[in-house]
Design a protein around this motif. Structure first.
Motif, mmCIF file in Angstrom:
data_model
loop_
_atom_site.group_PDB
_atom_site.id
_atom_site.type_symbol
_atom_site.label_atom_id
_atom_site.label_comp_id
_atom_site.label_asym_id
_atom_site.label_seq_id
_atom_site.Cartn_x
_atom_site.Cartn_y
_atom_site.Cartn_z
ATOM 1 N N LYS A 187 0.835 -1.215 0.000
ATOM 2 C CA LYS A 187 0.000 0.000 0.000
ATOM 3 C C LYS A 187 0.868 1.263 0.000
ATOM 4 N N VAL A 188 1.804 1.285 -0.918
ATOM 5 C CA VAL A 188 2.734 2.403 -1.039
ATOM 6 C C VAL A 188 2.001 3.700 -1.381
ATOM 7 N N GLN A 189 0.957 3.604 -2.198
ATOM 8 C CA GLN A 189 0.233 4.795 -2.641
ATOM 9 C C GLN A 189 -0.469 5.507 -1.499
ATOM 10 N N GLU A 190 -0.849 4.754 -0.484
ATOM 11 C CA GLU A 190 -1.646 5.314 0.596
ATOM 12 C C GLU A 190 -0.800 5.934 1.712
ATOM 13 N N SER A 191 0.511 5.788 1.617
ATOM 14 C CA SER A 191 1.383 6.337 2.663
ATOM 15 C C SER A 191 2.189 7.512 2.108
ATOM 16 N N SER A 192 2.328 8.541 2.904
ATOM 17 C CA SER A 192 3.081 9.717 2.471
ATOM 18 C C SER A 192 4.568 9.421 2.391
ATOM 19 N N HIS A 193 5.039 8.512 3.240
ATOM 20 C CA HIS A 193 6.459 8.131 3.221
ATOM 21 C C HIS A 193 6.575 6.630 3.416
ATOM 22 N N ASN A 194 7.324 5.981 2.542
ATOM 23 C CA ASN A 194 7.530 4.546 2.615
ATOM 24 C C ASN A 194 8.997 4.253 2.334
ATOM 25 N N ASP A 195 9.652 3.611 3.291
ATOM 26 C CA ASP A 195 11.095 3.360 3.161
ATOM 27 C C ASP A 195 11.413 2.486 1.963
ATOM 28 N N TYR A 196 10.573 1.490 1.707
ATOM 29 C CA TYR A 196 10.815 0.585 0.582
ATOM 30 C C TYR A 196 10.697 1.332 -0.744
ATOM 31 N N SER A 197 9.651 2.154 -0.858
ATOM 32 C CA SER A 197 9.454 2.946 -2.072
ATOM 33 C C SER A 197 10.612 3.906 -2.292
ATOM 34 N N VAL A 200 13.708 1.975 -3.555
ATOM 35 C CA VAL A 200 13.605 1.603 -4.966
ATOM 36 C C VAL A 200 13.868 2.813 -5.861
ATOM 37 N N SER A 201 13.252 3.949 -5.525
ATOM 38 C CA SER A 201 13.420 5.165 -6.331
ATOM 39 C C SER A 201 14.877 5.629 -6.333
ATOM 40 N N GLU A 202 15.507 5.596 -5.172
ATOM 41 C CA GLU A 202 16.892 6.045 -5.075
ATOM 42 C C GLU A 202 17.843 5.099 -5.796
ATOM 43 N N MET A 203 17.562 3.797 -5.733
ATOM 44 C CA MET A 203 18.405 2.835 -6.440
ATOM 45 C C MET A 203 18.289 3.036 -7.951
ATOM 46 N N CYS A 204 17.088 3.330 -8.425
ATOM 47 C CA CYS A 204 16.912 3.615 -9.865
ATOM 48 C C CYS A 204 17.695 4.860 -10.254
ATOM 49 N N ARG A 205 17.666 5.870 -9.395
ATOM 50 C CA ARG A 205 18.421 7.103 -9.676
ATOM 51 C C ARG A 205 19.918 6.824 -9.734
ATOM 52 N N ILE A 206 20.412 6.064 -8.773
ATOM 53 C CA ILE A 206 21.833 5.755 -8.704
ATOM 54 C C ILE A 206 22.280 4.960 -9.927
ATOM 55 N N VAL A 207 21.479 3.980 -10.318
ATOM 56 C CA VAL A 207 21.818 3.145 -11.479
ATOM 57 C C VAL A 207 21.889 3.976 -12.747
ATOM 58 N N VAL A 208 20.898 4.857 -12.944
ATOM 59 C CA VAL A 208 20.872 5.703 -14.146
ATOM 60 C C VAL A 208 22.056 6.660 -14.149
ATOM 61 N N GLU A 209 22.363 7.247 -13.000
ATOM 62 C CA GLU A 209 23.498 8.180 -12.925
ATOM 63 C C GLU A 209 24.804 7.474 -13.234
ATOM 64 N N ARG A 210 24.978 6.273 -12.711
ATOM 65 C CA ARG A 210 26.204 5.529 -12.996
ATOM 66 C C ARG A 210 26.299 5.175 -14.476
ATOM 67 N N TYR A 234 20.447 1.157 1.040
ATOM 68 C CA TYR A 234 19.212 0.871 0.307
ATOM 69 C C TYR A 234 19.120 -0.604 -0.056
ATOM 70 N N VAL A 235 20.214 -1.181 -0.513
ATOM 71 C CA VAL A 235 20.224 -2.593 -0.894
ATOM 72 C C VAL A 235 19.944 -3.474 0.321
ATOM 73 N N LYS A 236 20.490 -3.102 1.459
ATOM 74 C CA LYS A 236 20.243 -3.865 2.687
ATOM 75 C C LYS A 236 18.756 -3.878 3.017
ATOM 76 N N LEU A 237 18.113 -2.713 2.914
ATOM 77 C CA LEU A 237 16.674 -2.622 3.192
ATOM 78 C C LEU A 237 15.872 -3.456 2.190
ATOM 79 N N LEU A 238 16.184 -3.330 0.913
ATOM 80 C CA LEU A 238 15.448 -4.061 -0.122
ATOM 81 C C LEU A 238 15.578 -5.566 0.048
ATOM 82 N N HIS A 239 16.771 -6.023 0.386
ATOM 83 C CA HIS A 239 16.979 -7.455 0.575
ATOM 84 C C HIS A 239 16.285 -7.959 1.840
#
Length: 285
Positions: A187-197, A200-210, A234-239
């Motif tokens: 229920k990521v959409q229903e929360s104003s802040h979600n650590d998992y979300s 994921v967003s930050e990892m996508c940013r990092i991958v694209v920047e690299r 971030y990877v630790k949290l996702l895993h």
């Protein structure tokens, strides 16, 4: 003495990379090369990642969609000829991914996206049936709930002159993927802040920047940046989330299996056997 050793090592490295480049250029004689600077190639053209796509468009125009450019020790082919792309993507032997995919290795840990050879074939064989049309139809109901949530959120923004829809679609996609692929509702959409979300967003940013910054493509230089340490967290949290979901699903499967065994064999069991089966099922739950 130390200076001589450093100079010798540097010269040996330059000679190695130069010979490697010459070998690759000979193999790619059928493609037009975009000339860059010695050693660094076209690295300076890609310092500003916001202009990387524009630079690639210019390269495609220069080479008529049939060429390559070099960035440090990496050779990048840019081809827009659809017949070549069709041949490449349909090949059963050219399965090894380019070096750029390795920036995902810490996150995906050898998943089907970055694996090759027999490991890729095995993963593909397991995954392909999941995308059969008949199976896809069963997920329509699963898509419905997050879709309704997205519509309700967008309805609250209807009076605004303009909105950036991207963050809403990102959360919606994450909800759908988690519910279909992992069978969990975050229920990521229903929360104003979600650590998992956020992870994921930050990892996508990092991958694209690299991918678009040559200096960050080098693992040793990347370790000196702040994104490297962010990625580890971030990877630790996702895993951790993935591992928890796997454990829950394994436990559910074990309970389901025992329940089926008990149901199939309960008619043939003695009263003592039935009691023992009930106790085992109860312990699992």
């Amino acid at each position: 003495m130390i200076t001589e050793i450093i100079v010798s090592v540097a010269f040996a490295c330059i000679a190695f990379f130069y010979c490697r480049k010459i070998t690759i250029r000979r193999k790619l004689w059928w493609l037009k090369r975009v000339h860059g600077y010695p050693i660094i190639g076209s690295a300076l053209d890609f310092i500003d990642s916001s202009k990387s796509l524009k630079m690639m468009e210019e390269i495609v125009e220069k080479t008529n969609g049939w060429g390559y450019f070099e960035v440090l020790n990496e050779t990048n082919i840019l081809v827009t000829q659809y017949r070549f792309v069709e041949w490449l993507l349909s090949s059963n032997t050219l399965l090894k991914k380019g070096g750029i995919y390795q920036v995902l290795n810490r996150w995906l840990e050898g998943g089907i996206l970055i694996s090759a050879g027999s490991k890729w074939k095995k993963g593909r064989k397991i995954l392909t049936p999941a995308f059969h049309f008949n199976i896809q139809e069963k997920f329509v109901e699963v898509f419905e709930e997050p879709s309704n949530t997205l519509i309700n959120i967008l309805n609250t923004k209807a009076g605004e002159e303009q909105i950036n829809i991207h963050p809403y679609l990102v959360k919606y996609t994450l909800d759908v993927i988690c519910q279909t692929a992992m069978g969990v509702q975050l229920k990521v959409q229903e929360s104003s802040h979600n650590d998992y979300s956020e992870a994921v967003s930050e990892m996508c940013r990092i991958v694209v920047e690299r991918a678009f910054k040559p200096l960050k493509m080098n693992d040793y230089l990347y370790m000196l940046s702040s994104d490297y340490w962010k990625e580890l967290n971030y990877v630790k949290l996702l895993h951790e989330v993935s591992d928890r979901v796997i454990e829950i699903k394994k436990r559910e499967f074990e309970i389901f299996s025992i329940a089926i065994i008990y149901q199939n064999s309960s008619q043939d069991l003695s009263p003592e056997g039935k009691l023992d089966a009930c106790i085992k099922t109860g312990n699992m739950i």
